[in-house]
Motif scaffolding. Structure first.
Motif, PDB file in Angstrom:
ATOM      1  N   LEU A 197      42.635  24.433   6.643  1.00  0.00           N
ATOM      2  CA  LEU A 197      42.043  23.131   6.326  1.00  0.00           C
ATOM      3  C   LEU A 197      40.625  23.087   6.866  1.00  0.00           C
ATOM      4  CD1 LEU A 197      45.029  20.846   7.373  1.00  0.00           C
ATOM      5  CD2 LEU A 197      44.423  21.609   5.069  1.00  0.00           C
ATOM      6  N   LYS A 225      51.264  26.077   5.470  1.00  0.00           N
ATOM      7  CA  LYS A 225      49.981  25.391   5.358  1.00  0.00           C
ATOM      8  C   LYS A 225      48.852  26.388   5.166  1.00  0.00           C
ATOM      9  CE  LYS A 225      47.215  23.307   8.838  1.00  0.00           C
ATOM     10  NZ  LYS A 225      46.516  24.546   8.892  1.00  0.00           N
ATOM     11  N   GLY A 226      47.985  26.109   4.202  1.00  0.00           N
ATOM     12  CA  GLY A 226      46.751  26.882   4.059  1.00  0.00           C
ATOM     13  C   GLY A 226      45.733  26.355   5.062  1.00  0.00           C
ATOM     14  N   ASP A 228      32.774  30.964   2.241  1.00  0.00           N
ATOM     15  CA  ASP A 228      31.943  31.993   1.586  1.00  0.00           C
ATOM     16  C   ASP A 228      32.707  32.752   0.489  1.00  0.00           C
ATOM     17  OD1 ASP A 228      33.441  32.827   3.879  1.00  0.00           O
ATOM     18  OD2 ASP A 228      32.320  34.705   4.007  1.00  0.00           O
ATOM     19  N   LEU A 229      34.042  32.693   0.523  1.00  0.00           N
ATOM     20  CA  LEU A 229      34.845  33.434  -0.471  1.00  0.00           C
ATOM     21  C   LEU A 229      35.564  32.514  -1.456  1.00  0.00           C
ATOM     22  CD1 LEU A 229      36.740  36.145   1.647  1.00  0.00           C
ATOM     23  CD2 LEU A 229      34.775  36.470   0.162  1.00  0.00           C
ATOM     24  N   ILE A 248      39.658  28.981   0.430  1.00  0.00           N
ATOM     25  CA  ILE A 248      40.525  30.022  -0.158  1.00  0.00           C
ATOM     26  C   ILE A 248      42.007  29.635  -0.106  1.00  0.00           C
ATOM     27  CG2 ILE A 248      38.940  31.937   0.345  1.00  0.00           C
ATOM     28  CD1 ILE A 248      40.723  32.575   2.825  1.00  0.00           C
ATOM     29  N   SER A 276      39.168  28.483   6.259  1.00  0.00           N
ATOM     30  CA  SER A 276      39.134  28.311   4.806  1.00  0.00           C
ATOM     31  C   SER A 276      38.097  29.194   4.109  1.00  0.00           C
ATOM     32  CB  SER A 276      38.879  26.837   4.488  1.00  0.00           C
ATOM     33  OG  SER A 276      37.731  26.389   5.189  1.00  0.00           O
ATOM     34  N   ALA A 277      37.399  30.022   4.878  1.00  0.00           N
ATOM     35  CA  ALA A 277      36.440  31.009   4.347  1.00  0.00           C
ATOM     36  C   ALA A 277      35.617  30.471   3.180  1.00  0.00           C
ATOM     37  CB  ALA A 277      37.175  32.293   3.960  1.00  0.00           C
ATOM     38  N   GLU A 329      51.301  29.095   9.337  1.00  0.00           N
ATOM     39  CA  GLU A 329      49.971  29.183   8.723  1.00  0.00           C
ATOM     40  C   GLU A 329      49.333  30.530   9.031  1.00  0.00           C
ATOM     41  OE1 GLU A 329      47.327  26.346  10.554  1.00  0.00           O
ATOM     42  OE2 GLU A 329      48.039  26.824  12.547  1.00  0.00           O
ATOM     43  N   ALA A 330      48.225  30.802   8.312  1.00  0.00           N
ATOM     44  CA  ALA A 330      47.379  31.929   8.689  1.00  0.00           C
ATOM     45  C   ALA A 330      46.501  31.446   9.837  1.00  0.00           C
ATOM     46  CB  ALA A 330      46.511  32.333   7.510  1.00  0.00           C
ATOM     47  N   VAL A 331      46.058  32.367  10.653  1.00  0.00           N
ATOM     48  CA  VAL A 331      45.206  31.969  11.769  1.00  0.00           C
ATOM     49  C   VAL A 331      43.763  31.733  11.306  1.00  0.00           C
ATOM     50  CG1 VAL A 331      44.222  32.842  13.915  1.00  0.00           C
ATOM     51  CG2 VAL A 331      46.669  33.049  13.503  1.00  0.00           C
ATOM     52  N   ALA A 377      39.974  36.706  -1.646  1.00  0.00           N
ATOM     53  CA  ALA A 377      40.508  36.586  -0.277  1.00  0.00           C
ATOM     54  C   ALA A 377      41.773  37.422  -0.094  1.00  0.00           C
ATOM     55  CB  ALA A 377      40.815  35.125   0.027  1.00  0.00           C
ATOM     56  N   ASN A 378      41.976  37.839   1.123  1.00  0.00           N
ATOM     57  CA  ASN A 378      43.179  38.597   1.487  1.00  0.00           C
ATOM     58  C   ASN A 378      44.315  37.610   1.786  1.00  0.00           C
ATOM     59  OD1 ASN A 378      45.085  40.259   2.577  1.00  0.00           O
ATOM     60  ND2 ASN A 378      43.793  41.064   4.218  1.00  0.00           N
TER      61      ASN A 378
HETATM   62  P1  NAD Z   1      37.036  31.598   8.678  1.00  0.00           P
HETATM   63  O1  NAD Z   1      38.271  32.211   9.265  1.00  0.00           O
HETATM   64  O2  NAD Z   1      37.236  30.692   7.517  1.00  0.00           O
HETATM   65  O3  NAD Z   1      36.042  32.758   8.214  1.00  0.00           O
HETATM   66  C1  NAD Z   1      35.494  33.738   9.107  1.00  0.00           C
HETATM   67  C2  NAD Z   1      35.161  35.014   8.329  1.00  0.00           C
HETATM   68  O4  NAD Z   1      36.383  35.680   7.971  1.00  0.00           O
HETATM   69  C3  NAD Z   1      34.420  34.746   7.004  1.00  0.00           C
HETATM   70  O5  NAD Z   1      33.485  35.777   6.792  1.00  0.00           O
HETATM   71  C4  NAD Z   1      35.503  34.810   5.967  1.00  0.00           C
HETATM   72  O6  NAD Z   1      35.044  35.232   4.694  1.00  0.00           O
HETATM   73  C5  NAD Z   1      36.472  35.838   6.562  1.00  0.00           C
HETATM   74  N1  NAD Z   1      37.866  35.562   6.163  1.00  0.00           N
HETATM   75  C6  NAD Z   1      38.667  34.568   6.637  1.00  0.00           C
HETATM   76  N2  NAD Z   1      39.858  34.613   6.040  1.00  0.00           N
HETATM   77  C7  NAD Z   1      39.816  35.637   5.155  1.00  0.00           C
HETATM   78  C8  NAD Z   1      40.750  36.169   4.230  1.00  0.00           C
HETATM   79  N3  NAD Z   1      41.993  35.664   4.085  1.00  0.00           N
HETATM   80  N4  NAD Z   1      40.376  37.219   3.460  1.00  0.00           N
HETATM   81  C9  NAD Z   1      39.167  37.744   3.601  1.00  0.00           C
HETATM   82  N5  NAD Z   1      38.221  37.304   4.464  1.00  0.00           N
HETATM   83  C10 NAD Z   1      38.549  36.244   5.238  1.00  0.00           C
HETATM   84  O7  NAD Z   1      36.274  30.845   9.860  1.00  0.00           O
HETATM   85  P2  NAD Z   1      35.057  29.803   9.832  1.00  0.00           P
HETATM   86  O8  NAD Z   1      34.055  30.249   8.814  1.00  0.00           O
HETATM   87  O9  NAD Z   1      34.665  29.661  11.233  1.00  0.00           O
HETATM   88  O10 NAD Z   1      35.695  28.426   9.375  1.00  0.00           O
HETATM   89  C11 NAD Z   1      35.623  27.889   8.048  1.00  0.00           C
HETATM   90  C12 NAD Z   1      36.380  26.559   7.993  1.00  0.00           C
HETATM   91  O11 NAD Z   1      37.763  26.789   8.267  1.00  0.00           O
HETATM   92  C13 NAD Z   1      35.899  25.514   9.020  1.00  0.00           C
HETATM   93  O12 NAD Z   1      35.875  24.256   8.386  1.00  0.00           O
HETATM   94  C14 NAD Z   1      36.985  25.529  10.079  1.00  0.00           C
HETATM   95  O13 NAD Z   1      37.127  24.274  10.712  1.00  0.00           O
HETATM   96  C15 NAD Z   1      38.215  25.851   9.272  1.00  0.00           C
HETATM   97  N6  NAD Z   1      39.298  26.507  10.035  1.00  0.00           N
HETATM   98  C16 NAD Z   1      40.563  26.113   9.760  1.00  0.00           C
HETATM   99  C17 NAD Z   1      41.631  26.724  10.406  1.00  0.00           C
HETATM  100  C18 NAD Z   1      43.042  26.276  10.060  1.00  0.00           C
HETATM  101  O14 NAD Z   1      43.214  25.409   9.232  1.00  0.00           O
HETATM  102  N7  NAD Z   1      44.064  26.838  10.679  1.00  0.00           N
HETATM  103  C19 NAD Z   1      41.415  27.762  11.315  1.00  0.00           C
HETATM  104  C20 NAD Z   1      40.091  28.164  11.574  1.00  0.00           C
HETATM  105  C21 NAD Z   1      39.038  27.528  10.916  1.00  0.00           C
END
Ligand code: NAD
Length: 337
Positions: free
Chosen positions: A70, A67-68, A270-271, A13, A267-268, A262-264, A277-278
């Protein structure tokens, strides 16, 4: 010409929420030039490594990045691109402000900042197996490293942050009752730094397990929390939970010369690509970046418009609405006034 910022749209996302954020920040009057760079899967797909040299050079030049999220590829020999960036730019302070922006949640009016030491502790990754007889993994050891230098600079960052932002109290969170050497050093050094701020910023110390419980029972007793790497990782997610989850949690990684915002959330996948995405957490990260870049007015305007949007009906699905990323972003832009 405005300050140049390295912009890493990221994976999943990432590009959708970063594009929405850039449009909003520009409409709010941010005087920034964007230097777009690749990292993560987006870089690998172009035949580059997960953290291309050009991206590192861009951050070296600009010393400021947005940064978005990764996606760290599995089995690339990298623990995490985010960890690599933290190390490369010595981003020792991870600042995670958590403020209530929506109503109707478990708590109202939360306003807590967690400042996490980002380079030491157990996360240095010094660990190994110990083999015994037929079992090569009969035991495993991890080493927790705390240095006076590392503890002092994070404690000082926390007290300076509190003084600069009109905050009243810094709580040092530790486990010095059990880990008397590593955590004891962290606590002692924090106490020394606290003395320099006597009369300006109050100081208290808490044991981490008690802190975790108190945050749920009565979060209003906390103001700024400073703690070591792993405790900070856990507590900052807990604090994000108090304000409605990771969708509203920005993070700043601050070093002596450079800072990456960055956002905490991740990369979600699933979305990704659905425009659902929000973008709020990245928008909030953009507000922190503007403050850091000396443009607090544009940051304040953005924050007010975001708050007004989050209180309206036009919300993304994760917050119980039905708006797309674009509809939500358009509404934030309209509310900039
Ligand atoms: P995630 O935060 O991507 O998603 C967890 C849940 O939260 C999912 O159901 C997702 O749909 C939802 N979600 C996350 N952000 C959202 C948004 N902005 N709006 C709406 N729903 C949102 O965590 P994950 O699934 O454990 O990780 C996915 C990938 O992201 C992995 O490859 C992981 O390594 C990476 N990751 C990167 C960072 C970063 O770059 N700072 C941080 C955490 C995870």
């Amino acid at each position: 010409m405005g300050r140049t910022v390295t912009l890493i749209p990221g994976d999943g996302i990432g590009p959708e929420i970063i594009d929405a954020t850039v449009r909003i920040l520009e409409a709010a009057g941010a005087d920034l030039e964007w230097d777009r760079q690749l990292a993560g899967m987006a870089a690998i797909e172009k035949g580059l490594g997960p953290l291309p040299d050009e991206t590192v050079r861009s951050i070296e030049r600009n010393r400021l990045a947005l940064k978005g999220p990764l996606t760290t590829p599995v089995g690339e020999g990298f623990r995490s691109i985010n960890v690599a960036l933290r190390k490369r730019f010595d981003l020792y302070a991870n600042v995670r402000p958590a403020r209530s922006l929506t109503t109707g949640g478990r708590y109202e009016d939360i306003d807590i900042v967690v400042i996490r030491e980002n380079t030491e502790g157990l996360y240095v990754g010094v660990e190994h197996y110990i083999g015994m007889e037929q079992d090569p993994r009969a035991a495993a050891e991890s080493v927790m490293i705390v240095t006076r230098y590392g503890a002092e600079r994070i404690a000082r960052y926390a007290f300076e942050y509190a003084a600069r932002h009109g905050r009243k109290k810094v709580t040092v969170v530790h486990k010095a009752n059990i880990l008397k050497y590593t955590q004891g050093l962290f606590l002692d050094v924090s106490r020394d730094v606290a003395r320099e701020y006597e009369g300006r910023v109050a100081f208290e110390d808490r044991i981490v397990d008690n802190t975790a419980m108190q945050l749920v029972l009565d979060p209003y007793q906390f103001d700024v929390i400073v703690t070591e790497n792993m405790f900070g990782d856990i507590l900052s997610d807990e604090v994000a939970g108090l304000i409605g989850g990771l969708g509203l949690a920005p993070g700043a990684n601050i070093g002596v010369d450079s800072a990456i915002f960055e956002a905490v959330h991740g990369s979600a996948p699933d979305l990704a690509g659905q425009g659902l995405a929000n973008p709020s957490a990245v928008i909030l990260a953009g507000c922190l970046l503007l403050e850091h870049a000396g443009q607090p007015e544009a940051g304040e305007r953005t924050l007010k418009a975001l708050e007004a949007s989050l209180r309206s009906e036009v919300r993304t699905r994760d917050l119980g609405g039905s708006a797309s990323t674009e509809e939500f972003a358009n509404q934030v832009t309209r509310k900039l006034g």
